[in-house]
Design a protein around this motif. Structure first.
Motif, PDB file in Angstrom:
ATOM      1  N   MET A  13       0.994  -1.063  -0.181  1.00  0.00           N
ATOM      2  CA  MET A  13       0.386   0.118   0.214  1.00  0.00           C
ATOM      3  C   MET A  13       0.636   1.268  -0.071  1.00  0.00           C
ATOM      4  SD  MET A  13      -2.690  -0.251   2.923  1.00  0.00           S
ATOM      5  CE  MET A  13      -3.375   1.876   2.962  1.00  0.00           C
ATOM      6  N   ALA A  14       2.044   1.121   1.043  1.00  0.00           N
ATOM      7  CA  ALA A  14       2.797   2.504   0.663  1.00  0.00           C
ATOM      8  C   ALA A  14       3.573   2.893  -0.230  1.00  0.00           C
ATOM      9  CB  ALA A  14       4.000   2.308   2.154  1.00  0.00           C
ATOM     10  N   LEU A  15       3.727   1.774  -1.003  1.00  0.00           N
ATOM     11  CA  LEU A  15       4.857   1.535  -2.443  1.00  0.00           C
ATOM     12  C   LEU A  15       3.295   2.020  -3.427  1.00  0.00           C
ATOM     13  CD1 LEU A  15       6.528  -1.388  -1.912  1.00  0.00           C
ATOM     14  CD2 LEU A  15       7.294   1.003  -1.983  1.00  0.00           C
ATOM     15  N   MET A  16       2.234   1.896  -3.163  1.00  0.00           N
ATOM     16  CA  MET A  16       1.019   1.978  -4.388  1.00  0.00           C
ATOM     17  C   MET A  16       0.320   3.785  -4.308  1.00  0.00           C
ATOM     18  SD  MET A  16      -1.407  -0.873  -4.232  1.00  0.00           S
ATOM     19  CE  MET A  16      -2.881  -0.568  -5.318  1.00  0.00           C
ATOM     20  N   GLY A  17       0.917   3.745  -3.095  1.00  0.00           N
ATOM     21  CA  GLY A  17       1.256   5.330  -2.528  1.00  0.00           C
ATOM     22  C   GLY A  17       1.584   6.449  -3.581  1.00  0.00           C
ATOM     23  N   MET A  18       2.635   6.007  -3.235  1.00  0.00           N
ATOM     24  CA  MET A  18       4.386   6.446  -3.646  1.00  0.00           C
ATOM     25  C   MET A  18       4.126   6.814  -5.234  1.00  0.00           C
ATOM     26  SD  MET A  18       8.120   5.353  -3.204  1.00  0.00           S
ATOM     27  CE  MET A  18       8.249   5.173  -1.617  1.00  0.00           C
ATOM     28  N   MET A  19       3.250   5.516  -5.981  1.00  0.00           N
ATOM     29  CA  MET A  19       3.781   5.784  -7.658  1.00  0.00           C
ATOM     30  C   MET A  19       1.986   6.568  -8.015  1.00  0.00           C
ATOM     31  SD  MET A  19       3.302   1.768  -8.751  1.00  0.00           S
ATOM     32  CE  MET A  19       1.544   1.794  -9.079  1.00  0.00           C
ATOM     33  N   VAL A  20       0.763   7.114  -6.595  1.00  0.00           N
ATOM     34  CA  VAL A  20       0.319   8.125  -6.886  1.00  0.00           C
ATOM     35  C   VAL A  20       1.535   9.414  -7.124  1.00  0.00           C
ATOM     36  CG1 VAL A  20      -1.392   9.508  -6.122  1.00  0.00           C
ATOM     37  CG2 VAL A  20      -1.619   6.833  -5.908  1.00  0.00           C
ATOM     38  N   ILE A  21       2.032   9.236  -6.056  1.00  0.00           N
ATOM     39  CA  ILE A  21       2.855  10.708  -5.685  1.00  0.00           C
ATOM     40  C   ILE A  21       3.566  10.821  -7.396  1.00  0.00           C
ATOM     41  CG2 ILE A  21       4.478  11.709  -4.438  1.00  0.00           C
ATOM     42  CD1 ILE A  21       3.907  10.051  -2.748  1.00  0.00           C
ATOM     43  N   SER A  42       3.112   9.302 -10.686  1.00  0.00           N
ATOM     44  CA  SER A  42       2.703   9.520 -11.366  1.00  0.00           C
ATOM     45  C   SER A  42       1.123  10.369 -11.608  1.00  0.00           C
ATOM     46  CB  SER A  42       1.938   7.962 -11.875  1.00  0.00           C
ATOM     47  OG  SER A  42       0.817   7.970 -11.090  1.00  0.00           O
ATOM     48  N   ARG A  43       1.157  10.955 -10.643  1.00  0.00           N
ATOM     49  CA  ARG A  43       0.266  12.630 -11.331  1.00  0.00           C
ATOM     50  C   ARG A  43       0.242  13.462 -10.725  1.00  0.00           C
ATOM     51  NH1 ARG A  43      -5.311  10.569 -10.518  1.00  0.00           N
ATOM     52  NH2 ARG A  43      -5.449   8.081  -9.895  1.00  0.00           N
ATOM     53  N   LYS A  44      -0.227  14.885 -11.445  1.00  0.00           N
ATOM     54  CA  LYS A  44       0.960  15.710 -11.798  1.00  0.00           C
ATOM     55  C   LYS A  44      -0.232  16.531 -10.758  1.00  0.00           C
ATOM     56  CE  LYS A  44       2.834  16.121 -16.024  1.00  0.00           C
ATOM     57  NZ  LYS A  44       2.721  16.359 -17.360  1.00  0.00           N
ATOM     58  N   LYS A  45      -1.814  16.737 -10.373  1.00  0.00           N
ATOM     59  CA  LYS A  45      -2.240  17.745  -9.653  1.00  0.00           C
ATOM     60  C   LYS A  45      -1.604  17.434  -8.203  1.00  0.00           C
ATOM     61  CE  LYS A  45      -4.785  19.224 -12.102  1.00  0.00           C
ATOM     62  NZ  LYS A  45      -4.748  19.899 -13.373  1.00  0.00           N
ATOM     63  N   MET A  46      -1.060  18.936  -7.051  1.00  0.00           N
ATOM     64  CA  MET A  46      -0.918  18.826  -5.998  1.00  0.00           C
ATOM     65  C   MET A  46      -2.044  17.643  -4.696  1.00  0.00           C
ATOM     66  SD  MET A  46       1.967  19.290  -5.604  1.00  0.00           S
ATOM     67  CE  MET A  46       2.198  19.729  -4.115  1.00  0.00           C
ATOM     68  N   LEU A  47      -3.358  18.447  -5.024  1.00  0.00           N
ATOM     69  CA  LEU A  47      -4.256  17.160  -4.440  1.00  0.00           C
ATOM     70  C   LEU A  47      -4.301  15.960  -3.675  1.00  0.00           C
ATOM     71  CD1 LEU A  47      -7.408  19.797  -4.491  1.00  0.00           C
ATOM     72  CD2 LEU A  47      -6.272  19.794  -2.451  1.00  0.00           C
ATOM     73  N   THR A  48      -3.839  15.497  -5.548  1.00  0.00           N
ATOM     74  CA  THR A  48      -3.611  13.619  -5.745  1.00  0.00           C
ATOM     75  C   THR A  48      -2.495  13.646  -5.017  1.00  0.00           C
ATOM     76  OG1 THR A  48      -4.542  14.573  -7.851  1.00  0.00           O
ATOM     77  CG2 THR A  48      -3.984  12.155  -7.340  1.00  0.00           C
ATOM     78  N   LYS A  49      -1.621  14.204  -5.004  1.00  0.00           N
ATOM     79  CA  LYS A  49      -0.052  13.871  -4.632  1.00  0.00           C
ATOM     80  C   LYS A  49      -0.670  13.253  -3.002  1.00  0.00           C
ATOM     81  CE  LYS A  49       2.737  16.005  -8.140  1.00  0.00           C
ATOM     82  NZ  LYS A  49       3.491  14.523  -8.666  1.00  0.00           N
ATOM     83  N   ILE A  50      -0.860  14.679  -2.711  1.00  0.00           N
ATOM     84  CA  ILE A  50      -0.985  14.750  -1.101  1.00  0.00           C
ATOM     85  C   ILE A  50      -2.518  13.504  -0.925  1.00  0.00           C
ATOM     86  CG2 ILE A  50      -2.721  16.300   0.983  1.00  0.00           C
ATOM     87  CD1 ILE A  50      -2.630  18.429  -1.229  1.00  0.00           C
ATOM     88  N   VAL A  51      -3.235  12.975  -1.916  1.00  0.00           N
ATOM     89  CA  VAL A  51      -4.230  11.564  -1.409  1.00  0.00           C
ATOM     90  C   VAL A  51      -2.981  10.481  -1.578  1.00  0.00           C
ATOM     91  CG1 VAL A  51      -5.579   9.781  -1.907  1.00  0.00           C
ATOM     92  CG2 VAL A  51      -5.770  12.652  -2.178  1.00  0.00           C
ATOM     93  N   GLY A  52      -1.986  10.594  -2.480  1.00  0.00           N
ATOM     94  CA  GLY A  52      -0.620   9.796  -2.228  1.00  0.00           C
ATOM     95  C   GLY A  52       0.033   9.393  -0.861  1.00  0.00           C
ATOM     96  N   TYR A  53       0.293  10.274  -0.821  1.00  0.00           N
ATOM     97  CA  TYR A  53       1.226  11.069   0.265  1.00  0.00           C
ATOM     98  C   TYR A  53      -0.053  10.157   1.997  1.00  0.00           C
ATOM     99  CZ  TYR A  53       4.914  14.082  -0.597  1.00  0.00           C
ATOM    100  OH  TYR A  53       5.851  14.559  -1.093  1.00  0.00           O
ATOM    101  N   LEU A  54      -0.788  10.685   1.628  1.00  0.00           N
ATOM    102  CA  LEU A  54      -1.729   9.920   3.178  1.00  0.00           C
ATOM    103  C   LEU A  54      -2.031   8.874   2.960  1.00  0.00           C
ATOM    104  CD1 LEU A  54      -4.370  12.792   2.939  1.00  0.00           C
ATOM    105  CD2 LEU A  54      -2.869  12.400   4.453  1.00  0.00           C
ATOM    106  N   SER A  55      -2.623   7.470   1.920  1.00  0.00           N
ATOM    107  CA  SER A  55      -2.500   6.680   1.070  1.00  0.00           C
ATOM    108  C   SER A  55      -1.397   5.121   1.964  1.00  0.00           C
ATOM    109  CB  SER A  55      -2.857   6.852  -0.265  1.00  0.00           C
ATOM    110  OG  SER A  55      -2.510   4.637  -0.223  1.00  0.00           O
ATOM    111  N   MET A  56      -0.227   6.707   1.736  1.00  0.00           N
ATOM    112  CA  MET A  56       1.384   5.638   1.810  1.00  0.00           C
ATOM    113  C   MET A  56       1.609   5.812   3.399  1.00  0.00           C
ATOM    114  SD  MET A  56       4.566   7.641   0.107  1.00  0.00           S
ATOM    115  CE  MET A  56       6.021   6.976   0.975  1.00  0.00           C
ATOM    116  N   GLU A  57       1.353   6.997   4.365  1.00  0.00           N
ATOM    117  CA  GLU A  57       0.788   6.552   5.283  1.00  0.00           C
ATOM    118  C   GLU A  57      -0.167   5.806   6.101  1.00  0.00           C
ATOM    119  OE1 GLU A  57      -1.283   7.726   8.158  1.00  0.00           O
ATOM    120  OE2 GLU A  57       0.244   8.140   9.651  1.00  0.00           O
ATOM    121  N   ASN A  58      -1.105   5.529   5.268  1.00  0.00           N
ATOM    122  CA  ASN A  58      -2.445   4.186   6.142  1.00  0.00           C
ATOM    123  C   ASN A  58      -1.285   3.343   5.696  1.00  0.00           C
ATOM    124  OD1 ASN A  58      -4.575   5.670   6.423  1.00  0.00           O
ATOM    125  ND2 ASN A  58      -5.488   5.439   4.468  1.00  0.00           N
ATOM    126  N   GLY A  59      -0.845   2.897   5.373  1.00  0.00           N
ATOM    127  CA  GLY A  59      -0.022   1.610   4.378  1.00  0.00           C
ATOM    128  C   GLY A  59       0.888   1.475   5.786  1.00  0.00           C
TER     129      GLY A  59
END
Lengths: 226, 313
Positions: free
Chosen positions: A141-149, A151-168
């Motif tokens: 999950m943490a690695l998938m969150g990193m992939m979101v960070i 692979s996405r350009k918008k900052m808000l999506t990057k934030i969700v990537g960070y948060l998802s990493m933290e959940n992992g």
């Protein structure tokens, strides 16, 4: 192994659902849906902590569950939704390096890779399959969150990537080694600060150049006067 | 062949044919409610089929025997496929009917003849529909095989009879990865029955239609047979999904009481699933054609994770 068999099964179901939400975070383009998916993922992590509390009875686990519930299910998604209201963005359609389809394929390889590495490294340390499963899913999950960070350009999506990493990371912590409660609080405060900081950055980056330029003009004028 | 199997074949196919139009109507009703309309009556699809069966057939003078044969073949393939999916009771012996490869091939054969009939009249609409259908099939078929392969791996059998039997006997909790397979099967149900976000079954717009474009040349009883086979396909896929995720009520013996209860249970579960499909369709917008493979990839991802989960757990 948990002593209570139904709790053991419930944990497995929660882990399956957590994986589903992680894949949806990679796949979704609508920002509102993305925040809802993150809230659902956090709720599932809180439920995992609650199941551990019911089984072990440690108050720390209850606090982790409650903190995750109030912080990540209600507070952070609310902040993100408020930011979204002020920004003129509804969907994240720009990708870098990986599109959602290729992200999902890479995720499959990641999960398989983590499984292989953990089998070699932790197979003997963690003979219990459930805890091994939780550890693999947490790191994946943490690695998938990193992939979101990346692979996405918008900052808000990057934030969700960070948060998802933290959940992992929390999931990994719950299954492998219980994190001290104070660390949990610090991580949550870090997250809130991260969301607020990135918001400031995001306002600059995601608003249009025309909107952003006048903000700098007074600064330039001030330097000229000097 | 035992009487048990003959009885199973007759009851299963008859019940599947009987309830299929009901599920189609229910989905239309839910979508109508979501749009603020009253919608058609629940029995509207039955009335429509009855009306179509009474009408005459009209064929273009450029068509061949393919267009005349396809409605019968399509329904026949689906009726044979219905023997693979026990809806009310699982027969004691499986002489190979429940094989998933056989089930998938029968569905593909139906699709193949539908695509041929779309091309048969030589109209640009039909050709376009067939072309799109085959393009999507080339992507979704491997995914369907992977999904059913994952199911076979988890339950250690390729027979749908044995799969349903195992899931019914054991607690659902003992195989939580079946949730992931359930999501994949739901995506397959949406794709195979040409529903939003992949296709829109209620439109005849040139830009959007896939399945409907292939059936434009049909009229009267032929159209009724095509619609019935499409509805039957939906019921069979719903049957697979329901019997894997929610196998409650499936009878173990061909006793009259047990079959009645199982049938009632299937109608209730199927109706709930149809309502779910209607809500899902109402919440989604149609995808652009090039985004559709992303949905297939999600099904592929979940089925692969099912296999990994089986390794881990």
């Amino acid at each position: 192994m948990l002593e209570n068999i139904p709790l053991n099964d419930i944990l497995k179901i929660l882990l399956v659902l957590v994986l589903v939400t992680s894949s949806l975070v990679l796949w979704q383009r609508s920002l509102t849906s993305l925040f809802k998916t993150y809230a659902l993922q956090s709720l599932l992590v809180a439920l995992v902590a609650m199941v551990f509390f019911i089984n072990d009875g440690h108050l720390t686990l209850l606090f982790i569950a409650l903190l995750t519930l109030f912080g990540k299910v209600f507070l952070i998604p609310r902040i993100l939704n408020r930011i979204l209201l002020q920004m003129n963005i509804r969907r994240d359609l720009e990708f870098r390096f990986l599109y959602p389809v290729s992200s999902l394929i890479v995720s499959i390889l990641l999960i398989f890779g983590v499984y292989q590495v953990f089998s070699n490294l932790m197979g003997e340390v963690m003979p219990d399959r459930l805890f091994f499963l939780g550890a693999v899913i947490g790191v994946s999950m943490a690695l998938m969150g990193m992939m979101v960070i990346f692979s996405r350009k918008k900052m808000l999506t990057k934030i969700v990537g960070y948060l998802s990493m933290e959940n992992g990371a929390i999931l990994f912590g719950l299954f492998v080694a219980e994190l001290p409660f104070i660390l949990e609080i610090l991580v949550l405060i870090d997250l809130v600060i991260l969301v607020l900081l990135v918001t400031v950055l995001a306002f600059g980056i995601d608003s249009t150049i025309e909107d952003f330029h006048p903000r700098f003009t007074p600064l330039g004028e001030w330097f000229k006067k000097k | 062949m035992s009487w048990n199997l003959v009885l199973y074949g007759f009851i299963n196919t008859a019940l599947a044919l009987l309830v299929s139009p009901l599920f189609i109507s229910l989905i239309k009703k839910v979508k109508a409610y979501a749009q603020g309309r009253v919608g058609p009556p629940i029995l509207q699809t039955y009335y429509q089929l009855y009306k179509l069966f009474k009408k005459e057939r009209v064929y273009s003078y450029q068509t061949s025997f393919i267009i005349r044969l396809t409605p019968y073949l399509s329904l026949a393939f689906m009726m044979v496929a219905s023997l693979s999916v026990p809806l009310v009771f699982i027969p004691a012996a499986d002489p190979g009917l429940g094989n998933i490869i056989l089930f998938l091939y029968l569905m593909v054969m139906s699709r193949f003849f539908m695509a041929l009939s779309g091309l048969d009249a030589g109209s640009s609409f039909g050709g376009m529909g067939s072309s799109r259908e085959m393009t999507l099939s080339a992507i979704i078929e491997p995914v369907i095989i992977i999904v059913f392969g994952a199911l076979a791996y988890v339950l250690q059998t390729t027979s749908l009879f044995d799969m349903f039997g195992q899931v019914r006997e054991n607690s659902f909790l003992s195989n939580p990865s079946l949730i992931l397979t359930g999501i994949s099967l739901f995506i397959i149900l949406i794709v195979e029955t040409s529903r939003i976000p992949v296709d829109n079954p209620e439109t005849h717009l040139e830009l959007t239609m896939i399945h409907e474009a292939m059936t434009l040349e049909y009229s009267g009883p032929d159209l009724a047979l095509i619609e019935l086979s499409h509805a039957l396909k939906q019921t069979l896929l719903m049957g697979v999904l329901l019997n894997i995720v929610a196998p409650w009520g499936l009878a173990s013996e061909p006793a009259a009481g047990g079959i009645a209860v199982a049938f009632l249970a299937f109608v209730i579960k199927g109706s709930l699933l149809a309502v779910g499909v209607g809500i899902f369709e109402s919440l989604m917008a149609k995808f652009r054609l090039f985004r559709v493979p992303g949905l297939f990839m999600l099904a592929f991802f979940f089925s692969f994770i099912t296999v990994i989960f089986k390794f881990l757990a």
